[in-house]
Design an enzyme around this catalytic site. Sequence first.
Site, PDB file in Angstrom:
ATOM      1  N   CYS A 158      -7.676 -40.424  -0.704  1.00 24.48           N
ATOM      2  CA  CYS A 158      -6.650 -39.661  -1.427  1.00 24.48           C
ATOM      3  C   CYS A 158      -7.211 -38.412  -2.113  1.00 24.48           C
ATOM      4  CB  CYS A 158      -5.942 -40.591  -2.398  1.00 24.48           C
ATOM      5  SG  CYS A 158      -4.332 -39.999  -2.893  1.00 24.48           S
ATOM      6  N   HIS A 173      -4.954 -46.442  -0.467  1.00 24.48           N
ATOM      7  CA  HIS A 173      -5.642 -47.174  -1.536  1.00 24.48           C
ATOM      8  C   HIS A 173      -5.431 -48.667  -1.284  1.00 24.48           C
ATOM      9  CE1 HIS A 173      -6.237 -43.800  -4.360  1.00 24.48           C
ATOM     10  NE2 HIS A 173      -5.040 -43.385  -4.057  1.00 24.48           N
TER      11      HIS A 173
HETATM   12  N1  GLN Z   1      -3.794 -36.067  -7.491  1.00 29.04           N
HETATM   13  C1  GLN Z   1      -3.625 -36.177  -6.046  1.00 29.04           C
HETATM   14  C2  GLN Z   1      -2.145 -36.282  -5.619  1.00 29.04           C
HETATM   15  O1  GLN Z   1      -1.304 -36.660  -6.408  1.00 29.04           O
HETATM   16  C3  GLN Z   1      -4.370 -37.400  -5.534  1.00 29.04           C
HETATM   17  C4  GLN Z   1      -3.810 -38.718  -6.087  1.00 29.04           C
HETATM   18  C5  GLN Z   1      -4.666 -39.921  -5.717  1.00 29.04           C
HETATM   19  O2  GLN Z   1      -5.873 -39.846  -5.562  1.00 29.04           O
HETATM   20  N2  GLN Z   1      -3.974 -41.110  -5.614  1.00 29.04           N
HETATM   21  O3  GLN Z   1      -1.841 -36.026  -4.454  1.00 29.04           O
END
Ligand code: GLN
Length: 244
Positions: free
Chosen positions: A96, A195
Amino acid sequence: MEERDLKISIAHLYPELLNLYGDIGNIIALKKRCEWRGIEVEFTEIHSGDDIKEHDIYFIGGGQDKQQEEVAEELFTHKWFFHGQRDKGAVFLGICGGYQLFGHYYQPHDKEKLKGISLLDAYTVAGDTRFIGNVTAETDFLTPETLVGFENHSGLTYLQGDTTPLATVTTGNGNNGEDKTEGARYKNVFGTYLHGSFLPKNPQFTDYLIELAIEKRYGEHIPLKLLDDKLETAAHNSLINKPY
Ligand code: GLN
């Protein structure tokens, strides 16, 4: 070579900043699946300001925009080192927010663009919708083909050039909710929005990464012995095509 004669080195990049939704579970899965086979693991945490030496696997987790800002600048100072590692066949896995920084940039809402390290020919722009839920995606190189996990991101990632999708979305949104792609791969650099944590529920991909790391270190493909994955497979199958 016997598995007990093998060793790989794993670096966890900035765990104090990018480690959202249990992403540390990816490190645990890599370590355990080596340990269960008698493969030695040399493990290093890389924190802000640390030098980075050669490793076989580099892992970086996800995080909120703020933590990404803190990591982006530091990561960028190692850009050309990482390019050299990529071109030597080192394995990278970014989840992510970490995945987004593997591209050319991440443009958050109403903030400075964050420079990425361009390991992947990709870019990310903040979208207006937050994608939250389970994802199932099909690969064309794993058995079973499916990858499962949980997404929570507003960033929309678009792939270019020789960077190919990791998988095709069958449930959920993936990279951008438009083109049915999930994640990315170029050489042995992998990114994913999954995740959950990701690797414990996808043991076949964990082993695939370990085999790539062994091949990079020893110069030969050494297929890993199968493990009893009853629990991992049950966890994997419990998520297939279930959006929530
Ligand atoms: N901040 C980034 C987004 O919202 C990554 C979020 C994350 O790592 N879950 O896309």
